[in-house]
Design a protein around this motif. Structure first.
Motif, mmCIF file in Angstrom:
data_model
loop_
_atom_site.group_PDB
_atom_site.id
_atom_site.type_symbol
_atom_site.label_atom_id
_atom_site.label_comp_id
_atom_site.label_asym_id
_atom_site.label_seq_id
_atom_site.Cartn_x
_atom_site.Cartn_y
_atom_site.Cartn_z
ATOM 1 N N MET A 86 0.826 -1.204 0.000
ATOM 2 C CA MET A 86 0.000 0.000 0.000
ATOM 3 C C MET A 86 0.861 1.256 0.000
ATOM 4 O O MET A 86 0.522 2.251 -0.648
ATOM 5 N N LEU A 87 1.978 1.213 0.675
ATOM 6 C CA LEU A 87 2.894 2.355 0.653
ATOM 7 C C LEU A 87 3.443 2.562 -0.752
ATOM 8 O O LEU A 87 3.492 3.690 -1.240
ATOM 9 N N ASP A 138 -4.993 3.022 3.316
ATOM 10 C CA ASP A 138 -4.899 1.563 3.428
ATOM 11 C C ASP A 138 -3.642 1.156 4.184
ATOM 12 O O ASP A 138 -3.667 0.215 4.993
ATOM 13 N N ALA A 139 -2.544 1.848 3.949
ATOM 14 C CA ALA A 139 -1.304 1.552 4.675
ATOM 15 C C ALA A 139 -1.524 1.743 6.175
ATOM 16 O O ALA A 139 -1.097 0.907 6.984
ATOM 17 N N MET A 140 -2.198 2.824 6.538
ATOM 18 C CA MET A 140 -2.476 3.070 7.952
ATOM 19 C C MET A 140 -3.416 2.005 8.515
ATOM 20 O O MET A 140 -3.232 1.543 9.642
ATOM 21 N N GLY A 193 5.476 2.216 8.663
ATOM 22 C CA GLY A 193 4.306 2.464 7.830
ATOM 23 C C GLY A 193 3.665 3.805 8.138
ATOM 24 O O GLY A 193 3.298 4.557 7.228
ATOM 25 N N ARG A 194 3.542 4.110 9.409
ATOM 26 C CA ARG A 194 2.945 5.388 9.798
ATOM 27 C C ARG A 194 3.805 6.569 9.346
ATOM 28 O O ARG A 194 3.290 7.568 8.854
ATOM 29 N N ALA A 195 5.102 6.440 9.519
ATOM 30 C CA ALA A 195 5.996 7.536 9.120
ATOM 31 C C ALA A 195 5.986 7.733 7.607
ATOM 32 O O ALA A 195 5.906 8.866 7.121
ATOM 33 N N PRO A 202 15.102 0.631 1.664
ATOM 34 C CA PRO A 202 15.015 1.502 0.480
ATOM 35 C C PRO A 202 13.977 2.626 0.574
ATOM 36 O O PRO A 202 14.290 3.777 0.247
ATOM 37 N N ALA A 203 12.782 2.340 1.021
ATOM 38 C CA ALA A 203 11.754 3.391 1.115
ATOM 39 C C ALA A 203 12.147 4.438 2.151
ATOM 40 O O ALA A 203 11.928 5.637 1.948
#
Length: 90
Positions: free
Chosen positions: A2-3, A10-12, A37-39, A73-74
């Motif tokens: 989702m990110l 959706d990621a959250m 994910g939140r960040a 990586p992200a």
């Protein structure tokens, strides 16, 4: 996933679900990925405040330290654009 797709809500939602699932027995892996994910979702939504930039830097260092290679990586991509603790881009 989702990110990568830019689906921040959706990621959250998935992060919240992982946090709820692991709440009885939190482990480093789940705690880290919820925070990551939140960040990254906040970053994707355009948040660029100093607290988030510091959090991204901290998460990238933590991923390196504990060997979560796929998480790096992200975080590095966001960190490359984020001001460092001194206010300058890294």
């Amino acid at each position: 996933a989702m990110l990568n797709a830019g689906q921040w809500d959706d990621a959250m939602r998935y992060g919240d679900a992982l946090e709820a699932f692991s709440r009885p027995e939190p482990v480093l892996w789940s705690t880290f990925f919820v925070a990551r994910g939140r960040a990254l979702a906040a970053w994707g939504r355009g948040c660029r405040d100093a607290g988030l930039c510091t959090r991204l830097h901290d998460l990238a260092r933590e991923a390196d330290r504990i060997g979560l290679i796929t998480a790096i990586p992200a975080l590095r991509a966001a960190v490359a654009l984020a001001p460092g603790p001194d206010g300058r881009k890294t």
